[in-house]
Design a protein around this motif. Structure first.
Motif, PDB file in Angstrom:
ATOM      1  N   LEU A  61       5.203  -1.201   2.590  1.00  0.00           N
ATOM      2  CA  LEU A  61       4.725   0.141   2.527  1.00  0.00           C
ATOM      3  C   LEU A  61       5.636   0.790   1.334  1.00  0.00           C
ATOM      4  CD1 LEU A  61       4.642   1.038   6.224  1.00  0.00           C
ATOM      5  CD2 LEU A  61       2.566   0.488   4.547  1.00  0.00           C
ATOM      6  N   HIS A  62       4.928   1.451   0.393  1.00  0.00           N
ATOM      7  CA  HIS A  62       5.560   2.107  -0.909  1.00  0.00           C
ATOM      8  C   HIS A  62       5.275   3.419  -0.868  1.00  0.00           C
ATOM      9  CE1 HIS A  62       7.246   2.506  -4.813  1.00  0.00           C
ATOM     10  NE2 HIS A  62       6.028   2.321  -5.306  1.00  0.00           N
ATOM     11  N   GLY A  63       6.045   4.362  -0.408  1.00  0.00           N
ATOM     12  CA  GLY A  63       5.617   5.711  -0.367  1.00  0.00           C
ATOM     13  C   GLY A  63       5.691   6.477  -1.862  1.00  0.00           C
ATOM     14  N   VAL A  64       4.851   7.433  -1.820  1.00  0.00           N
ATOM     15  CA  VAL A  64       4.684   8.205  -3.108  1.00  0.00           C
ATOM     16  C   VAL A  64       5.043   9.704  -2.663  1.00  0.00           C
ATOM     17  CG1 VAL A  64       3.466   6.585  -4.351  1.00  0.00           C
ATOM     18  CG2 VAL A  64       2.375   8.111  -3.055  1.00  0.00           C
ATOM     19  N   VAL A  76       0.713  -1.297   0.021  1.00  0.00           N
ATOM     20  CA  VAL A  76       0.239   0.034  -0.110  1.00  0.00           C
ATOM     21  C   VAL A  76       0.799   1.227   0.114  1.00  0.00           C
ATOM     22  CG1 VAL A  76      -1.898  -1.118   1.221  1.00  0.00           C
ATOM     23  CG2 VAL A  76       0.009   0.348   2.485  1.00  0.00           C
ATOM     24  N   HIS A  77       0.110   2.206  -0.208  1.00  0.00           N
ATOM     25  CA  HIS A  77       0.761   3.539  -0.029  1.00  0.00           C
ATOM     26  C   HIS A  77       0.529   3.952   1.244  1.00  0.00           C
ATOM     27  CE1 HIS A  77       1.535   3.577  -4.495  1.00  0.00           C
ATOM     28  NE2 HIS A  77       0.232   3.903  -4.784  1.00  0.00           N
ATOM     29  N   PRO A  78       1.747   4.402   1.972  1.00  0.00           N
ATOM     30  CA  PRO A  78       1.262   4.727   3.314  1.00  0.00           C
ATOM     31  C   PRO A  78       0.661   6.045   3.467  1.00  0.00           C
ATOM     32  CG  PRO A  78       3.748   5.145   2.935  1.00  0.00           C
ATOM     33  CD  PRO A  78       3.030   4.245   1.829  1.00  0.00           C
ATOM     34  N   GLU A  79       0.673   6.915   2.486  1.00  0.00           N
ATOM     35  CA  GLU A  79       0.142   8.199   2.688  1.00  0.00           C
ATOM     36  C   GLU A  79      -1.697   7.953   2.609  1.00  0.00           C
ATOM     37  OE1 GLU A  79       2.290   7.322   0.185  1.00  0.00           O
ATOM     38  OE2 GLU A  79       3.890   8.947   0.719  1.00  0.00           O
ATOM     39  N   PHE A 109      -9.801  24.757  -8.620  1.00  0.00           N
ATOM     40  CA  PHE A 109      -9.397  24.884  -7.355  1.00  0.00           C
ATOM     41  C   PHE A 109      -8.081  24.288  -6.976  1.00  0.00           C
ATOM     42  CE2 PHE A 109      -8.965  22.569  -3.405  1.00  0.00           C
ATOM     43  CZ  PHE A 109      -9.083  23.599  -2.267  1.00  0.00           C
ATOM     44  N   ALA A 110      -7.862  23.417  -7.643  1.00  0.00           N
ATOM     45  CA  ALA A 110      -6.377  22.549  -7.270  1.00  0.00           C
ATOM     46  C   ALA A 110      -5.231  23.528  -8.040  1.00  0.00           C
ATOM     47  CB  ALA A 110      -6.389  21.235  -8.271  1.00  0.00           C
ATOM     48  N   ARG A 111      -5.651  24.380  -9.029  1.00  0.00           N
ATOM     49  CA  ARG A 111      -4.623  25.394  -9.642  1.00  0.00           C
ATOM     50  C   ARG A 111      -4.337  26.174  -8.352  1.00  0.00           C
ATOM     51  NH1 ARG A 111      -6.082  27.086 -15.475  1.00  0.00           N
ATOM     52  NH2 ARG A 111      -6.704  24.854 -15.932  1.00  0.00           N
ATOM     53  N   GLU A 112      -5.249  26.664  -7.798  1.00  0.00           N
ATOM     54  CA  GLU A 112      -5.296  27.925  -6.682  1.00  0.00           C
ATOM     55  C   GLU A 112      -4.674  27.245  -5.394  1.00  0.00           C
ATOM     56  OE1 GLU A 112      -8.730  30.319  -6.007  1.00  0.00           O
ATOM     57  OE2 GLU A 112      -9.114  30.323  -8.277  1.00  0.00           O
ATOM     58  N   ALA A 113      -4.949  26.077  -5.217  1.00  0.00           N
ATOM     59  CA  ALA A 113      -4.782  25.605  -3.854  1.00  0.00           C
ATOM     60  C   ALA A 113      -4.315  24.053  -4.047  1.00  0.00           C
ATOM     61  CB  ALA A 113      -5.898  25.594  -2.881  1.00  0.00           C
ATOM     62  N   LEU A 114      -3.032  23.962  -4.227  1.00  0.00           N
ATOM     63  CA  LEU A 114      -2.452  22.482  -4.096  1.00  0.00           C
ATOM     64  C   LEU A 114      -2.616  21.957  -3.025  1.00  0.00           C
ATOM     65  CD1 LEU A 114       0.586  22.853  -6.463  1.00  0.00           C
ATOM     66  CD2 LEU A 114      -1.328  21.259  -6.857  1.00  0.00           C
ATOM     67  N   PRO A 115      -2.578  20.484  -2.897  1.00  0.00           N
ATOM     68  CA  PRO A 115      -2.425  19.856  -1.259  1.00  0.00           C
ATOM     69  C   PRO A 115      -1.241  20.460  -0.558  1.00  0.00           C
ATOM     70  CG  PRO A 115      -2.791  18.255  -3.177  1.00  0.00           C
ATOM     71  CD  PRO A 115      -2.498  19.659  -3.695  1.00  0.00           C
ATOM     72  N   THR A 116      -1.285  20.522   0.636  1.00  0.00           N
ATOM     73  CA  THR A 116      -0.025  20.987   1.418  1.00  0.00           C
ATOM     74  C   THR A 116       0.445  19.567   2.210  1.00  0.00           C
ATOM     75  OG1 THR A 116      -1.568  21.360   3.482  1.00  0.00           O
ATOM     76  CG2 THR A 116      -0.908  23.278   2.089  1.00  0.00           C
ATOM     77  N   SER A 117      -0.261  18.804   1.746  1.00  0.00           N
ATOM     78  CA  SER A 117       0.568  17.147   2.453  1.00  0.00           C
ATOM     79  C   SER A 117       0.257  16.432   1.296  1.00  0.00           C
ATOM     80  CB  SER A 117      -0.354  17.166   3.803  1.00  0.00           C
ATOM     81  OG  SER A 117      -0.530  15.735   4.075  1.00  0.00           O
ATOM     82  N   ALA A 118       1.196  15.067   1.557  1.00  0.00           N
ATOM     83  CA  ALA A 118       1.095  13.924   0.575  1.00  0.00           C
ATOM     84  C   ALA A 118      -0.135  12.954   0.976  1.00  0.00           C
ATOM     85  CB  ALA A 118       2.122  13.338   0.527  1.00  0.00           C
ATOM     86  N   ALA A 119      -0.820  13.439   2.235  1.00  0.00           N
ATOM     87  CA  ALA A 119      -1.668  12.419   2.529  1.00  0.00           C
ATOM     88  C   ALA A 119      -3.119  13.290   1.994  1.00  0.00           C
ATOM     89  CB  ALA A 119      -1.949  12.509   3.992  1.00  0.00           C
ATOM     90  N   PRO A 176      13.063  16.097   4.252  1.00  0.00           N
ATOM     91  CA  PRO A 176      11.720  15.228   4.295  1.00  0.00           C
ATOM     92  C   PRO A 176      11.053  16.091   5.408  1.00  0.00           C
ATOM     93  CG  PRO A 176      13.734  13.826   4.125  1.00  0.00           C
ATOM     94  CD  PRO A 176      14.385  15.054   4.442  1.00  0.00           C
ATOM     95  N   ASP A 177       9.708  16.236   5.126  1.00  0.00           N
ATOM     96  CA  ASP A 177       8.839  16.781   6.087  1.00  0.00           C
ATOM     97  C   ASP A 177       8.722  16.028   7.474  1.00  0.00           C
ATOM     98  OD1 ASP A 177       6.350  17.771   7.420  1.00  0.00           O
ATOM     99  OD2 ASP A 177       5.265  17.217   5.791  1.00  0.00           O
ATOM    100  N   PRO A 178       9.168  16.557   8.449  1.00  0.00           N
ATOM    101  CA  PRO A 178       9.262  15.920   9.805  1.00  0.00           C
ATOM    102  C   PRO A 178       8.011  15.048  10.223  1.00  0.00           C
ATOM    103  CG  PRO A 178       9.658  18.203  10.018  1.00  0.00           C
ATOM    104  CD  PRO A 178       9.400  17.973   8.853  1.00  0.00           C
ATOM    105  N   GLU A 179       6.840  16.071  10.057  1.00  0.00           N
ATOM    106  CA  GLU A 179       5.314  15.286   9.961  1.00  0.00           C
ATOM    107  C   GLU A 179       5.066  14.171   9.261  1.00  0.00           C
ATOM    108  OE1 GLU A 179       2.170  17.885  10.166  1.00  0.00           O
ATOM    109  OE2 GLU A 179       3.456  19.616  10.932  1.00  0.00           O
ATOM    110  N   HIS A 180       5.488  14.066   8.122  1.00  0.00           N
ATOM    111  CA  HIS A 180       5.435  12.898   7.141  1.00  0.00           C
ATOM    112  C   HIS A 180       6.369  11.769   7.819  1.00  0.00           C
ATOM    113  CE1 HIS A 180       4.475  11.460   2.892  1.00  0.00           C
ATOM    114  NE2 HIS A 180       5.113  10.474   3.533  1.00  0.00           N
ATOM    115  N   LEU A 181       7.247  11.849   8.125  1.00  0.00           N
ATOM    116  CA  LEU A 181       8.424  11.059   8.600  1.00  0.00           C
ATOM    117  C   LEU A 181       7.828  10.529   9.808  1.00  0.00           C
ATOM    118  CD1 LEU A 181      12.025  12.391   8.097  1.00  0.00           C
ATOM    119  CD2 LEU A 181      10.668  10.161   6.970  1.00  0.00           C
ATOM    120  N   THR A 182       7.356  11.206  10.750  1.00  0.00           N
ATOM    121  CA  THR A 182       6.750  10.756  12.055  1.00  0.00           C
ATOM    122  C   THR A 182       5.463   9.814  11.703  1.00  0.00           C
ATOM    123  OG1 THR A 182       7.351  12.902  13.158  1.00  0.00           O
ATOM    124  CG2 THR A 182       5.330  11.660  14.121  1.00  0.00           C
ATOM    125  N   ALA A 183       4.585  10.263  10.922  1.00  0.00           N
ATOM    126  CA  ALA A 183       3.467   9.603  10.301  1.00  0.00           C
ATOM    127  C   ALA A 183       3.786   8.254   9.723  1.00  0.00           C
ATOM    128  CB  ALA A 183       2.564  10.456   9.425  1.00  0.00           C
TER     129      ALA A 183
END
Lengths: 276, 254
Positions: free
Chosen positions: A56-59, A29-32, B74-84, A69-76
């Motif tokens: 776990l395959h990060g994207v 899975v993608h951990p995100e 919307f996405a053009r104005e406000a990209l995600p701020t996190s990969a989640a 690397p984003d410390p919050e991302h690493l913590t998660a």
């Protein structure tokens, strides 16, 4: 663990994954997609993990960004690693974050010596945060960038030497990039350091609907026969490795994906060392 | 500034419509056009797919084409701020409220807000809900002074019109949707891994708002009565306990 073939786990297949009994079957899975405080998705992953090995395959860690690397991302990510005890953790040789914004894609960069130093440093931070080594995956490329100091295979080998990381070889990405940028996929695969390869990905691709002639790494089709041929030659040379069938778009029934997975499993099982 | 950051600034500028920014890293200006279009499409698809997953009721109401076009803007104005990306779109409801083509769908931003609360409920932290027995053990005077903690997944909102009923009907797949003028609230909770929701009155919303602000139960009940003097406060409280809305109880000093 004896290498075996696995499948990317999709939410619509949770029940099928729980019921699956194929020997050696593992999931990735993608951990995100699981970076939440709680909720049923994590419960479903825990249930699957109780029965099958997990990768776990990060994207989204953006190791090739010119930033830590984003410390919050690493913590998660660490929380997920501690909870699910994956047999492998991987990320991409690519960037996605830029000045606080996240572009949900795997973006290219000129492979300079400075980039090598920065990315090696970032991989080191990732490995330190997780307390384990990780695998780094070759990207699909669409731009004929200039300004490279190193070929991609040399760049990957240098990351292995500097950080102790391993490699996740995506054979479809090699095929797509070689087609788009005009080099030999076979020569690329032959140049990879065999001992560093910890996992192999297989996926489908398609032509750019815009008519540019580029191939797109869609993960939306069965694995192409040319990619199967490259895969057979790769494992002939390096030996069997955990091999994943990736499918993220136009997702068919679980049994259809299992048939592709079983094909990889059969190739792994049939492998015999070649003595010369 | 590093060469890598220079390149990434140029790449993002090229994605945004200034392809000449990337010329120093390409054999020719034209050489990058097709590839940049691929990256642009993949990024847009990633954002739009995430928004479509997070705002299904909005998508159902406006249709796939309208939704994807709006989401891409919307996405053009406000990209995600996190990969989640499961958390992407917190600002989408407010953006829809200002989006001129949505002006003839004045409830759309409110519907988006409820979709967002549903997602927050789904992914909130785990906690055990208090049972009715946890409250039954307290003498009435202690209960009046007690403060409650709301379950991490509990979300609620009030509206000046019947958006909660409209949203609930849309979620249930009803084709005929009507917006009443009666003010309403919606309460969402996760229990046993499933998100549940129910339309509530202004008394419940006043009560829950007071609880979240740390008011003692007696004060919260008083505010509920002020919000709707016809409300049956005892049933209201019992129903919220049955919903599992409370996860902590702290006795006050007598």
């Amino acid at each position: 663990m004896t290498p075996a073939a696995g499948l990317g786990l999709k939410p619509q297949h949770y029940d099928d994954a729980l019921a699956a009994t194929a020997p050696g079957l593992w999931f990735e899975v993608h951990p995100e997609n699981y970076m939440s405080a709680g909720g049923p998705r994590l419960d479903a992953l825990a249930a699957v993990r109780a029965r099958h090995p997990l990768s776990l395959h990060g994207v989204g860690l953006s190791l090739a960004a010119d930033a830590d690397p984003d410390p919050e991302h690493l913590t998660a990510l660490r929380l997920l690693v501690d909870r699910f005890e994956p047999f492998v953790v991987s990320e991409h040789l690519a960037w996605s974050t830029h000045r606080g914004a996240h572009q949900p894609d795997l973006l290219p960069f000129p492979r300079t010596h400075a980039a090598l130093a920065r990315i090696a440093d970032n991989i080191g931070r990732m490995q330190d945060a997780l307390g384990r080594t990780v695998l780094i995956e070759n990207p699909s490329l669409y731009l004929p960038l200039t300004g490279h100091d190193l070929d991609e295979t040399d760049f990957l080998a240098a990351l292995v030497a500097r950080t102790g990381c391993g490699l996740l070889v995506d054979v479809n990405n090699v095929f797509v990039s070689a087609s788009n940028l005009g080099y030999s996929a076979q020569a690329y695969l032959d140049a990879l350091p065999a001992a560093a390869i910890g996992e192999i990905h297989l996926a489908g691709h398609g032509p750019d609907e815009g008519g540019s002639g580029l191939l797109i790494d869609t993960h939306g089709a069965p694995v192409a026969e040319t990619v199967w041929s490259l895969y057979r030659r790769l494992i002939d040379r390096v030996g069997p490795r955990p091999t994943l069938i990736e499918r993220d778009d136009d997702i068919p029934a679980f049994a259809v994906l299992m048939a592709e997975r079983d094909r990889a499993q059969a190739l792994i099982a049939a492998w015999e060392p070649v003595y010369v | 500034m590093s060469d890598l950051l220079d390149f990434q600034d140029a790449f993002v500028a090229a994605l945004g419509g200034a392809p000449s920014a990337l010329t120093p890293w390409l054999p020719s200006r034209q050489a990058g056009e097709a590839g940049l279009a691929v990256y642009r499409n993949t990024i847009a698809k990633g954002c739009v797919d995430a928004l479509a997953a997070n705002f299904p009721t909005v998508r159902d109401m406006v249709g796939e084409d309208w939704f994807r076009a709006a989401a891409a803007l919307f996405a053009r104005e406000a990209l995600p701020t996190s990969a989640a990306l499961l958390d992407y779109g917190a600002d989408f409801p407010a953006w829809l409220d200002r989006f001129p083509p949505a002006a003839d769908l004045p409830y759309l931003a409110a519907v988006a807000h409820l979709d967002r609360l549903w997602t927050e409920t789904l992914f909130a932290a785990e906690a055990a809900s208090l049972s009715p027995q946890a409250f039954a053990g307290l003498p009435p005077a202690a209960l009046a002074q007690a403060r409650v903690a709301l379950h991490p997944s509990a979300r609620f909102a009030r509206f000046e019109a019947g958006v909660p009923s409209l949203w609930s009907a849309a979620r249930a797949g009803q084709a005929e949707l009507e917006l009443s003028e009666t003010p309403e609230g919606l309460l969402l909770m996760r229990s046993a891994g499933r998100v549940t929701h129910r339309v509530v009155g202004l008394a419940e919303i006043a009560f829950l708002t007071a609880c979240r602000a740390g008011q003692p139960l007696a004060r919260a009940i008083g505010l509920a009565a002020e919000a709707d003097d016809g409300a049956d406060l005892q049933s209201l409280f019992a129903a919220l306990i049955a919903d599992g809305v409370f996860s902590g109880l702290k006795s006050g000093t007598l």
